[in-house]
Design a protein around this motif. Structure first.
Motif, mmCIF file in Angstrom:
data_model
loop_
_atom_site.group_PDB
_atom_site.id
_atom_site.type_symbol
_atom_site.label_atom_id
_atom_site.label_comp_id
_atom_site.label_asym_id
_atom_site.label_seq_id
_atom_site.Cartn_x
_atom_site.Cartn_y
_atom_site.Cartn_z
ATOM 1 N N ARG A 111 0.836 -1.201 0.000
ATOM 2 C CA ARG A 111 0.000 0.000 0.000
ATOM 3 C C ARG A 111 0.874 1.257 0.000
ATOM 4 O O ARG A 111 0.641 2.200 -0.760
ATOM 5 N N ALA A 112 1.906 1.253 0.857
ATOM 6 C CA ALA A 112 2.795 2.410 0.949
ATOM 7 C C ALA A 112 3.580 2.624 -0.342
ATOM 8 O O ALA A 112 3.948 3.758 -0.676
ATOM 9 N N ALA A 113 3.838 1.555 -1.066
ATOM 10 C CA ALA A 113 4.579 1.656 -2.325
ATOM 11 C C ALA A 113 3.687 2.109 -3.480
ATOM 12 O O ALA A 113 4.165 2.299 -4.601
ATOM 13 N N GLY A 114 2.387 2.238 -3.209
ATOM 14 C CA GLY A 114 1.465 2.684 -4.246
ATOM 15 C C GLY A 114 0.956 1.570 -5.138
ATOM 16 O O GLY A 114 0.370 1.836 -6.201
ATOM 17 N N SER A 115 1.172 0.320 -4.746
ATOM 18 C CA SER A 115 0.727 -0.819 -5.541
ATOM 19 C C SER A 115 -0.680 -1.231 -5.126
ATOM 20 O O SER A 115 -0.959 -1.424 -3.945
ATOM 21 N N SER A 116 -1.570 -1.360 -6.103
ATOM 22 C CA SER A 116 -2.947 -1.774 -5.840
ATOM 23 C C SER A 116 -3.182 -3.231 -6.215
ATOM 24 O O SER A 116 -4.321 -3.682 -6.300
ATOM 25 N N VAL A 117 -2.083 -3.985 -6.432
ATOM 26 C CA VAL A 117 -2.222 -5.348 -6.932
ATOM 27 C C VAL A 117 -3.020 -6.229 -5.971
ATOM 28 O O VAL A 117 -3.866 -7.019 -6.402
ATOM 29 N N LEU A 118 -2.794 -6.114 -4.679
ATOM 30 C CA LEU A 118 -3.485 -6.980 -3.727
ATOM 31 C C LEU A 118 -4.984 -6.689 -3.708
ATOM 32 O O LEU A 118 -5.804 -7.609 -3.591
ATOM 33 N N LYS A 119 -5.338 -5.428 -3.815
ATOM 34 C CA LYS A 119 -6.749 -5.051 -3.855
ATOM 35 C C LYS A 119 -7.429 -5.613 -5.097
ATOM 36 O O LYS A 119 -8.540 -6.154 -5.031
ATOM 37 N N ARG A 120 -6.757 -5.507 -6.239
ATOM 38 C CA ARG A 120 -7.322 -6.026 -7.485
ATOM 39 C C ARG A 120 -7.494 -7.533 -7.429
ATOM 40 O O ARG A 120 -8.498 -8.082 -7.879
ATOM 41 N N VAL A 121 -6.509 -8.207 -6.860
ATOM 42 C CA VAL A 121 -6.556 -9.666 -6.787
ATOM 43 C C VAL A 121 -7.678 -10.119 -5.856
ATOM 44 O O VAL A 121 -8.365 -11.122 -6.133
ATOM 45 N N ARG A 122 -7.884 -9.404 -4.771
ATOM 46 C CA ARG A 122 -8.977 -9.763 -3.860
ATOM 47 C C ARG A 122 -10.320 -9.725 -4.584
ATOM 48 O O ARG A 122 -11.183 -10.594 -4.385
ATOM 49 N N LYS A 123 -10.519 -8.740 -5.420
ATOM 50 C CA LYS A 123 -11.765 -8.640 -6.190
ATOM 51 C C LYS A 123 -11.901 -9.810 -7.162
ATOM 52 O O LYS A 123 -12.992 -10.374 -7.328
ATOM 53 N N LYS A 124 -10.795 -10.150 -7.815
ATOM 54 C CA LYS A 124 -10.821 -11.277 -8.749
ATOM 55 C C LYS A 124 -11.143 -12.582 -8.027
ATOM 56 O O LYS A 124 -11.922 -13.412 -8.518
ATOM 57 N N TYR A 125 -10.543 -12.751 -6.860
ATOM 58 C CA TYR A 125 -10.742 -13.978 -6.088
ATOM 59 C C TYR A 125 -12.195 -14.068 -5.606
ATOM 60 O O TYR A 125 -12.816 -15.137 -5.632
ATOM 61 N N LYS A 126 -12.740 -12.944 -5.169
ATOM 62 C CA LYS A 126 -14.136 -12.907 -4.722
ATOM 63 C C LYS A 126 -15.078 -13.256 -5.871
ATOM 64 O O LYS A 126 -16.054 -14.010 -5.698
ATOM 65 N N LYS A 127 -14.786 -12.725 -7.052
ATOM 66 C CA LYS A 127 -15.594 -13.010 -8.244
ATOM 67 C C LYS A 127 -15.516 -14.486 -8.602
ATOM 68 O O LYS A 127 -16.524 -15.122 -8.944
ATOM 69 N N MET A 128 -14.331 -15.048 -8.520
ATOM 70 C CA MET A 128 -14.136 -16.455 -8.832
ATOM 71 C C MET A 128 -14.939 -17.343 -7.874
ATOM 72 O O MET A 128 -15.590 -18.309 -8.295
ATOM 73 N N LYS A 129 -14.903 -16.998 -6.598
ATOM 74 C CA LYS A 129 -15.643 -17.787 -5.609
ATOM 75 C C LYS A 129 -17.149 -17.687 -5.816
ATOM 76 O O LYS A 129 -17.888 -18.638 -5.524
#
Length: 371
Positions: free
Chosen positions: A157-175
Motif C-alpha cells: 500500500r505504501a509503495a502505491g501498488s494496488s495489486v493486492l486489492k485487485r486480486v482480492r476482487k478477482k478472487y471474490k468473483k471467482m468464488k
C-alpha cells in the motif's frame, strides 16, 4: 594442486557432489546460514547433489585454506574448453560461495577443471569476487514476508501498488461464479504436479520456446526434486482448484524458510480471473502465516513480479576466463550485444541478448561424458 595469490595459499580440487565430505557440507551450510546473500536453493549443496544424481559431469570446485574448506563453485561440463552452471537452464542463480572476508580468485578453478572459461547465466554479486565478472546486470524480484502478512500488505500500500486489492476482487468473483474454490499450500499431490509440468510443456510448444524437459536428465532433476528432503532443501507445491479441477499451480524450490518460484502455470479456461496472481498472493499469505521469510520470483521484467516484489537481487550473465581465444570470443559477443542495445533499433536491440540466452539454454541442456 596448490596455487598462490599474493600472501594467500589455496588448495583447489574438484569433487563430485555425491562425494562431498562431512566437513565440506558443514562448511558450505554454515556459509548459507551466516550470509543472507547466499540463501537460495540454487546455491545449496542440496541442489548440487540433486543435479549430480542425473548428470555424471556434475562437479564442485572446493577451495581450501589451511586445509579447511572455505569456498565452493558448482559447475557442469559443456565442451572441452568451457564449464557451465550446475543445472544449466534450470538454475536461476550462481555464485562462488564463500564468506566476504575470504579472498578467492575464481580463475584458480580453470586449471583444476581443465577448461578455458566458465560461463554463467545468473551470476550473483553475493561474493565480491563475482561482481567484476557480471557482464549484464539483471534483477531478480524478491518478496519479503518475514514481518508477517499484514506488514507485507502495508508495504505494498505504501509503495502505491494496488495489486493486492485487485486480486482480492478477482478472487471474490471467482468464488461467486465457480464451485469448490480451494487453495492448498505445501501440498505434495503428484497428479497436480504432473498437470503443472504438462501445462509448461504445452506453453513452450505454443510459444515456440525450447522444451527443456525434452532432455531426460532435466526431466529427472525436476521429478526428483518433488520427493527430496535434504537439510532444508526440497520442493513445495501450491495449488488453486475450482469446479473439481486444477486451475493454477506453483512449484517452488525450498531452502529452509526461503522459497524460489520455479514453475507456474494455469488453466486457460479460467484466465479471466487472473488465477496466477490469485495463486501467488495466497501463496505469500500462507508463507507468512507459516513463518517463511521470502519468495524469490527470479528475473524477468514482468509487471506482476514488479507489483509483488519488495526488493531486488542482482544477477546477470557473465564469465570467468584466462587469456585465450575462447575468452576473447565470449568478450566479443558481449561487446557486440552492448553496442546493439545502445542503438535506436527498436525490437532489434534485444536480438543479440535473446540469441545468447537461447544458445546458453541449448548448451546447458547438452550432456558431456567428461568428469
Amino acid at each position: 594442486m596448490w596455487y598462490r595469490t599474493g600472501p594467500l595459499a589455496m588448495k583447489v580440487n574438484c569433487v563430485s557432489p555425491s562425494d562431498l565430505s562431512v566437513d565440506e557440507l558443514s562448511a558450505w551450510n554454515a556459509i548459507l546460514r551466516d550470509v543472507p546473500a547466499f540463501r537460495s536453493p540454487y546455491l545449496s549443496p542440496g541442489w548440487a547433489k540433486l543435479v549430480g544424481r542425473s548428470r555424471p559431469d556434475s562437479t564442485v570446485v572446493v577451495f581450501r585454506k589451511d586445509d579447511q574448506p572455505v569456498g565452493f563453485l558448482p559447475v557442469q561440463r559443456s565442451t572441452g574448453h568451457t564449464a557451465l552452471p550446475l543445472g544449466g537452464p534450470i538454475c536461476d542463480y550462481q555464485s562462488l560461495i564463500a564468506r566476504d572476508d575470504v579472498q578467492l580468485d575464481a580463475r584458480l578453478a580453470l586449471d583444476e577443471l581443465k577448461v578455458k572459461r566458465i560461463d554463467f547465466t545468473g551470476l550473483t554479486d553475493a561474493h565480491p569476487c563475482c561482481a567484476p565478472h557480471i557482464k549484464t546486470q539483471d534483477l531478480g524480484m524478491v518478496v519479503d514476508v518475514s514481518n508477517g502478512w499484514d506488514a507485507y500488505v502495508e508495504n505494498r500500500r505504501a509503495a502505491g501498488s494496488s495489486v493486492l486489492k485487485r486480486v482480492r476482487k478477482k478472487y471474490k468473483k471467482m468464488k461467486a461464479e465457480c464451485t469448490n474454490v480451494e487453495f492448498s499450500a505445501f501440498t505434495h499431490n503428484k497428479d497436480d504436479f504432473k498437470t503443472l509440468m504438462d501445462w509448461k510443456r504445452d506453453q513452450w510448444r505454443r510459444t515456440g520456446s525450447i522444451d527443456i524437459m525434452s532432455k531426460p536428465w532435466i526431466n529427472q532433476v525436476i521429478s526428483d526434486s518433488f520427493d527430496v528432503s535434504d537439510n532444508g532443501f526440497g520442493g513445495e507445491l501450491f495449488t488453486l482448484k475450482a469446479d473439481g479441477q486444477l486451475v493454477a499451480a506453483l512449484y517452488a524450490l525450498k531452502l529452509d524458510k526461503i522459497l524460489h518460484a520455479w514453475f507456474v502455470g494455469y488453466s486457460r479456461d479460467y484466465e479471466t480471473y487472473s488465477p496466477g496472481l490469485i495463486l501467488f498472493t495466497e501463496t505469500l499469505k500462507a508463507m507468512a502465516e507459516s513463518g517463511y521469510e521470502q519468495l524469490d520470483l527470479g528475473g524477468g521484467e514482468y509487471q506482476f513480479k514488479q507489483s509483488l516484489a519488495t526488493q531486488t537481487r542482482m544477477a546477470g550473465p557473465g564469465f570467468i576466463g584466462s587469456s585465450n581465444l575462447a575468452t576473447y570470443s565470449r568478450s566479443l559477443q558481449y561487446e557486440v550485444r552492448s553496442i546493439v542495445e545502445s542503438l535506436p533499433l527498436g525490437c532489434v536491440r534485444s536480438w543479440p541478448a535473446k540469441a545468447m540466452r537461447r544458445m546458453d539454454i541449448w548448451r546447458g541442456m547438452s550432456e558431456s561424458n567428461s568428469r
